[in-house]
Motif scaffolding. Sequence first.
Motif, PDB file in Angstrom:
ATOM      1  N   LYS A  71       0.353  30.653  51.696  1.00 59.77           N
ATOM      2  CA  LYS A  71       0.582  32.082  51.901  1.00 59.77           C
ATOM      3  C   LYS A  71      -0.735  32.800  51.682  1.00 59.77           C
ATOM      4  O   LYS A  71      -1.434  32.569  50.693  1.00 59.77           O
ATOM      5  CB  LYS A  71       1.631  32.620  50.930  1.00 59.77           C
ATOM      6  N   LYS A  72      -1.066  33.696  52.616  1.00 60.12           N
ATOM      7  CA  LYS A  72      -2.325  34.425  52.551  1.00 60.12           C
ATOM      8  C   LYS A  72      -2.108  35.847  52.035  1.00 60.12           C
ATOM      9  O   LYS A  72      -1.091  36.472  52.325  1.00 60.12           O
ATOM     10  CB  LYS A  72      -2.967  34.505  53.941  1.00 60.12           C
ATOM     11  N   PHE A  73      -3.085  36.346  51.317  1.00 56.36           N
ATOM     12  CA  PHE A  73      -3.139  37.752  50.913  1.00 56.36           C
ATOM     13  C   PHE A  73      -4.399  38.342  51.532  1.00 56.36           C
ATOM     14  O   PHE A  73      -5.459  37.718  51.491  1.00 56.36           O
ATOM     15  CB  PHE A  73      -3.208  37.884  49.386  1.00 56.36           C
ATOM     16  N   THR A  74      -4.285  39.532  52.119  1.00 53.68           N
ATOM     17  CA  THR A  74      -5.445  40.151  52.764  1.00 53.68           C
ATOM     18  C   THR A  74      -5.563  41.618  52.375  1.00 53.68           C
ATOM     19  O   THR A  74      -4.650  42.198  51.777  1.00 53.68           O
ATOM     20  CB  THR A  74      -5.356  40.063  54.307  1.00 53.68           C
TER      21      THR A  74
ATOM     22  N   THR B 150      -7.925  38.104  50.475  1.00 57.37           N
ATOM     23  CA  THR B 150      -8.110  38.388  49.051  1.00 57.37           C
ATOM     24  C   THR B 150      -7.614  37.258  48.156  1.00 57.37           C
ATOM     25  O   THR B 150      -7.946  37.214  46.974  1.00 57.37           O
ATOM     26  CB  THR B 150      -7.371  39.677  48.659  1.00 57.37           C
ATOM     27  N   GLY B 151      -6.815  36.345  48.710  1.00 56.81           N
ATOM     28  CA  GLY B 151      -6.313  35.232  47.918  1.00 56.81           C
ATOM     29  C   GLY B 151      -5.382  34.349  48.724  1.00 56.81           C
ATOM     30  O   GLY B 151      -4.986  34.672  49.847  1.00 56.81           O
ATOM     31  N   HIS B 152      -5.026  33.202  48.129  1.00 56.05           N
ATOM     32  CA  HIS B 152      -4.120  32.246  48.766  1.00 56.05           C
ATOM     33  C   HIS B 152      -3.292  31.564  47.677  1.00 56.05           C
ATOM     34  O   HIS B 152      -3.771  31.361  46.551  1.00 56.05           O
ATOM     35  CB  HIS B 152      -4.887  31.157  49.520  1.00 56.05           C
ATOM     36  N   ILE B 153      -2.073  31.138  48.038  1.00 50.99           N
ATOM     37  CA  ILE B 153      -1.272  30.341  47.119  1.00 50.99           C
ATOM     38  C   ILE B 153      -0.530  29.252  47.884  1.00 50.99           C
ATOM     39  O   ILE B 153      -0.082  29.457  49.017  1.00 50.99           O
ATOM     40  CB  ILE B 153      -0.268  31.201  46.304  1.00 50.99           C
ATOM     41  N   GLN B 154      -0.451  28.072  47.272  1.00 48.21           N
ATOM     42  CA  GLN B 154       0.322  26.934  47.773  1.00 48.21           C
ATOM     43  C   GLN B 154       1.248  26.444  46.656  1.00 48.21           C
ATOM     44  O   GLN B 154       0.878  26.516  45.488  1.00 48.21           O
ATOM     45  CB  GLN B 154      -0.592  25.777  48.172  1.00 48.21           C
ATOM     46  N   PRO B 155       2.417  25.895  47.031  1.00 50.21           N
ATOM     47  CA  PRO B 155       2.987  25.885  48.376  1.00 50.21           C
ATOM     48  C   PRO B 155       3.526  27.261  48.749  1.00 50.21           C
ATOM     49  O   PRO B 155       3.958  28.023  47.883  1.00 50.21           O
ATOM     50  CB  PRO B 155       4.113  24.856  48.274  1.00 50.21           C
TER      51      PRO B 155
END
Length: 382
Positions: free
Chosen positions: A205-208, A217-222
Motif C-alpha cells: 500500500k502506497k502513501f503519497t 511518503t511511505g509504504h507498508i506491506q502486506p
Amino acid sequence: MKKLAIIGASYLQNPLILKAKAMGLETHVFAWAAGDVGEATADHFYPISIVEKEQILEQCRRIGIDGVCTIASDLAAITVNYVANGLGLCGNTMECTEKSTNKHAMRLAFEAGGDPSPKSILVHSAEELKAAALEYPVIVKPVDRSGSRGITKVECSEGLADAIENAKGQGFEKAALVEEFAVGQEYSVECISYQGQHHFLAMTKKFTTGAPGFVETGHIQPAPVQPEQLAAVKQVVFHALDTLGIRNGASHSELKISPAGTIRLIEIGGRMGGDFIGSSLVERSIGVDFLRAVIQVALGQAPDLTPQHPGEAAAVRFVFGQADVDVLEALRAQHPEYLLEADVQPVHEGKVTDSAGRFGYYLMHAARAEQLAPYLPKQEDA
C-alpha cells in the motif's frame, strides 16, 4: 568464483552489491564516478556511466561475467538487458525493455493486450491537444522517468501547457503523456519471473502527497486487501507481464483500485521496486530473500523462494519536514523495538517535488500492521 555485473553504484544498488558479495560472488559495478557508496563496496568499480551500454558490454565481455542485474532503476535496466542480450545471459529482450521503460510504448502494449490501463495521448506541446476532447482532471507525466519526476495532476486547461513543459523538461525524450486520471488507492506489486513463470511476492500500500505531484511518503506491506481482491490483482498483473514480455527477473507493478474494486494499471517496471520496497520490505513481510532471488535469476538459476522466517508487517516512512522527524522521535521513545533503520538529513524549508528531494527515511517492522499505523504518514486525497 562467479562474476556479477551490477549497473549503478548509488545507495539503492548497495544492498544488491552487499548481497552478491555475501553469496560469494565477485562484484563488478558500473556507474559514473560520483563518490557513491557502491564505488567503495564493490570488488571492482568501473567509472562508466550507466547509459554507456556499448562500453559496459565490451568491458563485461573482457571480464567474462556470468550475470548482470540492477534494482530500482529503469535507466539501468536498459543497460542490463542490452548486456545480457549481447552476452547470451539471462534477461529480457530489448523489445520488452522498450515496453517496460517507455510509458507510451507501455500504454500501446496494454491497449493491444487488453490490459486495464488509463487512456493516454503522446504530445510534444499543448498545441497538439487543441482538437482533443479531454475530460479533466488529467495526469501529465514524462515518457521515460520514475521517482515521481515531472508528474502533475491538472484540473483544467489553464494548467495543461505548463504541466507538459515540466514533464518534457524532466524526461530524456522531451515528450509527455496526457492521461485520464485513475481514481482509487494506489498499490504496487512485486514479482519475480524465471523463464516466463511469474511468482507473486508482495503487494504494497502506497502513501503519497496527493495532487499535484503524488510524491510517495511511505509504504507498508502486506497491503490490507481482501483475498478476492488480491487474486484479481495477481491475474491482472501476470497477464500484463506477459503483454510486456517480462520473462526473467524482478518486476514492479503500480496500480490503482477504485472504491468499486476496479483495477487500473499505472505502469510496470522490469526491475525491483525502489524506495526500499524490494530491497527491505519484501524480505521482512514474507521472509523471502528477494535480492538473492534477483541475483540467482541473473545467473540463469531458478530463484529460491523458500521463506527463511515468518512474515510480519514492514513499512517505510520518508522525511519531508520536521513533522516526520517528530514522528520518528515518538517511535524511538514509545516503541524502539519497531525501528529497523533510520537515515535522516538536516531538514530545510522548501517543497519536495520528487523522490530525490526527500530528507531521509526510517524503516519499521512489527507483528501486525495496526502496531505501525500511528507512525505511518497520512494518506492525502487524490
